[in-house]
Design a protein around this motif. Structure first.
Motif, PDB file in Angstrom:
ATOM      1  N   THR A  10       0.846  -1.193   0.000  1.00 17.85           N
ATOM      2  CA  THR A  10       0.000   0.000   0.000  1.00 17.85           C
ATOM      3  C   THR A  10       0.877   1.236   0.000  1.00 17.85           C
ATOM      4  O   THR A  10       1.960   1.233   0.606  1.00 17.85           O
ATOM      5  CB  THR A  10      -0.943   0.008   1.227  1.00 17.85           C
ATOM      6  OG1 THR A  10      -1.908   1.038   1.080  1.00 17.85           O
ATOM      7  CG2 THR A  10      -0.195   0.193   2.535  1.00 17.85           C
ATOM      8  N   LYS A  11       0.433   2.268  -0.714  1.00 13.05           N
ATOM      9  CA  LYS A  11       1.168   3.540  -0.695  1.00 13.05           C
ATOM     10  C   LYS A  11       0.397   4.564   0.135  1.00 13.05           C
ATOM     11  O   LYS A  11       0.976   5.292   0.923  1.00 13.05           O
ATOM     12  CB  LYS A  11       1.355   4.028  -2.139  1.00 13.05           C
ATOM     13  CG  LYS A  11       2.301   5.179  -2.324  1.00 13.05           C
ATOM     14  CD  LYS A  11       2.530   5.418  -3.823  1.00 13.05           C
ATOM     15  CE  LYS A  11       3.111   6.763  -4.154  1.00 13.05           C
ATOM     16  NZ  LYS A  11       4.528   6.904  -3.824  1.00 13.05           N
ATOM     17  N   PHE A  12      -0.926   4.563  -0.021  1.00 17.89           N
ATOM     18  CA  PHE A  12      -1.750   5.575   0.661  1.00 17.89           C
ATOM     19  C   PHE A  12      -2.691   4.992   1.716  1.00 17.89           C
ATOM     20  O   PHE A  12      -3.488   5.722   2.304  1.00 17.89           O
ATOM     21  CB  PHE A  12      -2.563   6.349  -0.376  1.00 17.89           C
ATOM     22  CG  PHE A  12      -1.721   6.998  -1.440  1.00 17.89           C
ATOM     23  CD1 PHE A  12      -0.883   8.062  -1.147  1.00 17.89           C
ATOM     24  CD2 PHE A  12      -1.772   6.529  -2.754  1.00 17.89           C
ATOM     25  CE1 PHE A  12      -0.103   8.652  -2.137  1.00 17.89           C
ATOM     26  CE2 PHE A  12      -0.994   7.116  -3.760  1.00 17.89           C
ATOM     27  CZ  PHE A  12      -0.151   8.179  -3.446  1.00 17.89           C
ATOM     28  N   ASN A  14      -5.165   2.615   1.292  1.00 21.34           N
ATOM     29  CA  ASN A  14      -6.446   2.047   0.840  1.00 21.34           C
ATOM     30  C   ASN A  14      -6.397   0.522   0.730  1.00 21.34           C
ATOM     31  O   ASN A  14      -7.324  -0.173   1.152  1.00 21.34           O
ATOM     32  CB  ASN A  14      -6.845   2.658  -0.510  1.00 21.34           C
ATOM     33  CG  ASN A  14      -7.042   4.150  -0.407  1.00 21.34           C
ATOM     34  OD1 ASN A  14      -8.057   4.614   0.088  1.00 21.34           O
ATOM     35  ND2 ASN A  14      -6.048   4.929  -0.837  1.00 21.34           N
ATOM     36  N   THR A  15      -5.323  -0.001   0.172  1.00 20.38           N
ATOM     37  CA  THR A  15      -5.219  -1.460   0.014  1.00 20.38           C
ATOM     38  C   THR A  15      -5.087  -2.124   1.376  1.00 20.38           C
ATOM     39  O   THR A  15      -5.573  -3.238   1.584  1.00 20.38           O
ATOM     40  CB  THR A  15      -4.028  -1.836  -0.898  1.00 20.38           C
ATOM     41  OG1 THR A  15      -4.023  -0.958  -2.021  1.00 20.38           O
ATOM     42  CG2 THR A  15      -4.146  -3.267  -1.392  1.00 20.38           C
ATOM     43  N   THR A  58      -2.859  -0.994  -7.931  1.00 21.82           N
ATOM     44  CA  THR A  58      -2.480  -1.073  -9.342  1.00 21.82           C
ATOM     45  C   THR A  58      -1.614   0.143  -9.678  1.00 21.82           C
ATOM     46  O   THR A  58      -2.028   1.283  -9.478  1.00 21.82           O
ATOM     47  CB  THR A  58      -3.743  -1.090 -10.235  1.00 21.82           C
ATOM     48  OG1 THR A  58      -4.519  -2.230  -9.872  1.00 21.82           O
ATOM     49  CG2 THR A  58      -3.377  -1.165 -11.709  1.00 21.82           C
ATOM     50  N   ALA A  60       0.813   1.740 -12.819  1.00 25.23           N
ATOM     51  CA  ALA A  60       1.183   1.621 -14.231  1.00 25.23           C
ATOM     52  C   ALA A  60       0.553   0.366 -14.861  1.00 25.23           C
ATOM     53  O   ALA A  60       1.234  -0.437 -15.473  1.00 25.23           O
ATOM     54  CB  ALA A  60       2.705   1.612 -14.397  1.00 25.23           C
ATOM     55  N   PHE A  61      -0.743   0.208 -14.624  1.00 27.02           N
ATOM     56  CA  PHE A  61      -1.580  -0.877 -15.186  1.00 27.02           C
ATOM     57  C   PHE A  61      -1.283  -2.261 -14.612  1.00 27.02           C
ATOM     58  O   PHE A  61      -1.875  -3.246 -15.042  1.00 27.02           O
ATOM     59  CB  PHE A  61      -1.459  -0.940 -16.728  1.00 27.02           C
ATOM     60  CG  PHE A  61      -1.560   0.396 -17.379  1.00 27.02           C
ATOM     61  CD1 PHE A  61      -2.768   1.084 -17.363  1.00 27.02           C
ATOM     62  CD2 PHE A  61      -0.456   0.990 -17.971  1.00 27.02           C
ATOM     63  CE1 PHE A  61      -2.878   2.353 -17.934  1.00 27.02           C
ATOM     64  CE2 PHE A  61      -0.548   2.257 -18.541  1.00 27.02           C
ATOM     65  CZ  PHE A  61      -1.762   2.941 -18.523  1.00 27.02           C
ATOM     66  N   THR A  89      -6.417  -2.782  -5.637  1.00 24.28           N
ATOM     67  CA  THR A  89      -7.202  -1.559  -5.675  1.00 24.28           C
ATOM     68  C   THR A  89      -6.865  -0.888  -6.997  1.00 24.28           C
ATOM     69  O   THR A  89      -5.729  -0.982  -7.477  1.00 24.28           O
ATOM     70  CB  THR A  89      -6.883  -0.611  -4.497  1.00 24.28           C
ATOM     71  OG1 THR A  89      -5.453  -0.416  -4.439  1.00 24.28           O
ATOM     72  CG2 THR A  89      -7.350  -1.183  -3.178  1.00 24.28           C
ATOM     73  N   TYR A  91      -8.603   2.049 -10.351  1.00 28.74           N
ATOM     74  CA  TYR A  91      -9.680   2.894 -10.861  1.00 28.74           C
ATOM     75  C   TYR A  91     -10.738   2.021 -11.514  1.00 28.74           C
ATOM     76  O   TYR A  91     -10.476   0.883 -11.924  1.00 28.74           O
ATOM     77  CB  TYR A  91      -9.143   3.872 -11.906  1.00 28.74           C
ATOM     78  CG  TYR A  91      -8.204   4.916 -11.366  1.00 28.74           C
ATOM     79  CD1 TYR A  91      -8.568   5.714 -10.281  1.00 28.74           C
ATOM     80  CD2 TYR A  91      -6.967   5.121 -11.959  1.00 28.74           C
ATOM     81  CE1 TYR A  91      -7.696   6.680  -9.796  1.00 28.74           C
ATOM     82  CE2 TYR A  91      -6.095   6.089 -11.482  1.00 28.74           C
ATOM     83  CZ  TYR A  91      -6.468   6.866 -10.405  1.00 28.74           C
ATOM     84  OH  TYR A  91      -5.616   7.815  -9.934  1.00 28.74           O
ATOM     85  N   ALA A  96      -7.784   0.756 -16.819  1.00 24.63           N
ATOM     86  CA  ALA A  96      -6.949   0.927 -15.619  1.00 24.63           C
ATOM     87  C   ALA A  96      -5.890  -0.149 -15.422  1.00 24.63           C
ATOM     88  O   ALA A  96      -4.913   0.056 -14.727  1.00 24.63           O
ATOM     89  CB  ALA A  96      -7.850   0.983 -14.382  1.00 24.63           C
ATOM     90  N   SER A 126      -6.381   8.763  -6.879  1.00 24.39           N
ATOM     91  CA  SER A 126      -5.117   8.058  -6.666  1.00 24.39           C
ATOM     92  C   SER A 126      -4.856   7.760  -5.177  1.00 24.39           C
ATOM     93  O   SER A 126      -4.396   6.685  -4.820  1.00 24.39           O
ATOM     94  CB  SER A 126      -3.980   8.891  -7.255  1.00 24.39           C
ATOM     95  OG  SER A 126      -2.783   8.200  -7.106  1.00 24.39           O
TER      96      SER A 126
HETATM   97  C1  LIG Z   1       2.659   5.688  -9.529  1.00 28.98           C
HETATM   98  C2  LIG Z   1       1.192   5.329  -9.595  1.00 28.98           C
HETATM   99  C3  LIG Z   1       0.680   4.729 -10.750  1.00 28.98           C
HETATM  100  C4  LIG Z   1      -0.685   4.373 -10.808  1.00 28.98           C
HETATM  101  N1  LIG Z   1      -1.161   3.734 -11.925  1.00 28.98           N
HETATM  102  C5  LIG Z   1      -2.463   3.290 -11.913  1.00 28.98           C
HETATM  103  C6  LIG Z   1      -2.966   2.511 -13.004  1.00 28.98           C
HETATM  104  O1  LIG Z   1      -2.298   2.233 -13.994  1.00 28.98           O
HETATM  105  N2  LIG Z   1      -4.249   2.063 -12.916  1.00 28.98           N
HETATM  106  C7  LIG Z   1      -5.050   2.332 -11.846  1.00 28.98           C
HETATM  107  O2  LIG Z   1      -6.187   1.886 -11.824  1.00 28.98           O
HETATM  108  N3  LIG Z   1      -4.603   3.097 -10.809  1.00 28.98           N
HETATM  109  C8  LIG Z   1      -3.338   3.571 -10.827  1.00 28.98           C
HETATM  110  N4  LIG Z   1      -2.873   4.304  -9.763  1.00 28.98           N
HETATM  111  C9  LIG Z   1      -3.786   4.601  -8.649  1.00 28.98           C
HETATM  112  C10 LIG Z   1      -3.680   3.484  -7.629  1.00 28.98           C
HETATM  113  O3  LIG Z   1      -4.499   2.420  -8.042  1.00 28.98           O
HETATM  114  C11 LIG Z   1      -4.082   3.987  -6.250  1.00 28.98           C
HETATM  115  O4  LIG Z   1      -3.142   4.940  -5.828  1.00 28.98           O
HETATM  116  C12 LIG Z   1      -4.168   2.833  -5.272  1.00 28.98           C
HETATM  117  O5  LIG Z   1      -5.208   1.949  -5.580  1.00 28.98           O
HETATM  118  C13 LIG Z   1      -4.383   3.318  -3.874  1.00 28.98           C
HETATM  119  O6  LIG Z   1      -4.062   2.253  -3.035  1.00 28.98           O
HETATM  120  P1  LIG Z   1      -3.104   2.481  -1.790  1.00 28.98           P
HETATM  121  O7  LIG Z   1      -3.734   3.559  -0.969  1.00 28.98           O
HETATM  122  O8  LIG Z   1      -3.105   1.171  -1.103  1.00 28.98           O
HETATM  123  O9  LIG Z   1      -1.749   2.873  -2.288  1.00 28.98           O
HETATM  124  C14 LIG Z   1      -1.540   4.673  -9.703  1.00 28.98           C
HETATM  125  C15 LIG Z   1      -0.995   5.287  -8.566  1.00 28.98           C
HETATM  126  C16 LIG Z   1       0.335   5.619  -8.489  1.00 28.98           C
HETATM  127  C17 LIG Z   1       0.873   6.283  -7.256  1.00 28.98           C
END
Ligand SMILES: Cc1cc2nc3c(=O)[nH]c(=O)nc-3n(C[C@H](O)[C@H](O)[C@H](O)COP(=O)(O)O)c2cc1C
Length: 147
Positions: A10-12, A14-15, A58, A60-61, A89, A91, A96, A126
């Protein structure tokens, strides 16, 4: 008692919420569940579990870099035949991509038994938040997949 581990990147955050919802659903069915961030997992301990649930955001796809690094480490342990389920997780758009798809493919390649096709939790932006009802949905899925 059956033992499961939910492993997430997870980065933010949500996951992580989805991972905890899955763990909660499984626990309610009497499974003993650990919920651990991918970079904190001791892969040598994975042999102790019956069921591995693995998910990430997810990026970069596809699969995020930390999750890719974790999946690479799985090659060194014998988890063949164990049950597995992948999630992500992402979009809502059909453009996506899906980390869960890539994770599932790797787990299948390692000889794991996929109990249910990968599922996605939808995010609104995001950094989140998750769409309404996602945590409830994954708690339900957690209850279903452990059977
Ligand atoms: C570097 C980066 C690339 C991303 N590329 C995609 C993508 O290709 N497709 C998509 O649906 N979401 C993309 N996202 C959005 C992520 O899906 C979203 O930040 C993530 O689901 C949030 O989960 P987290 O809070 O656990 O990090 C991207 C986010 C980041 C930071």
């Amino acid at each position: 008692m059956k033992r499961a581990i939910v492993i997430y990147d997870t980065k933010f955050g949500n996951t992580e919420k989805i991972a905890r919802a899955l763990a909660c659903g499984m626990e309610k069915q009497g499974v003993k569940v650990d919920c651990v961030k991918a970079d904190e997992v001791d892969v040598d301990k994975l042999v102790e579990y019956d069921f591995l649930v693995i998910g990430g955001p997810t990026h970069a796809f596809g699969v995020s870099k930390p999750m890719k690094a974790f999946l690479e480490k799985l090659r060194s342990v014998d988890i063949k035949g164990k049950k597995a389920f992948a999630f992500d997780t992402k979009y809502k758009s059909w453009l996506a991509g899906s980390a869960g798809k890539g994770i599932e493919k790797t787990l299948k390649g390692l000889g794991m038994s996929i109990v249910k096709p990968h599922s996605s939790a939808i995010i609104k932006g995001s950094e989140g938040p998750l769409e309404e009802g996602m945590e409830e949905m994954f708690e339900r899925i957690g209850g279903e997949v452990q059977n």
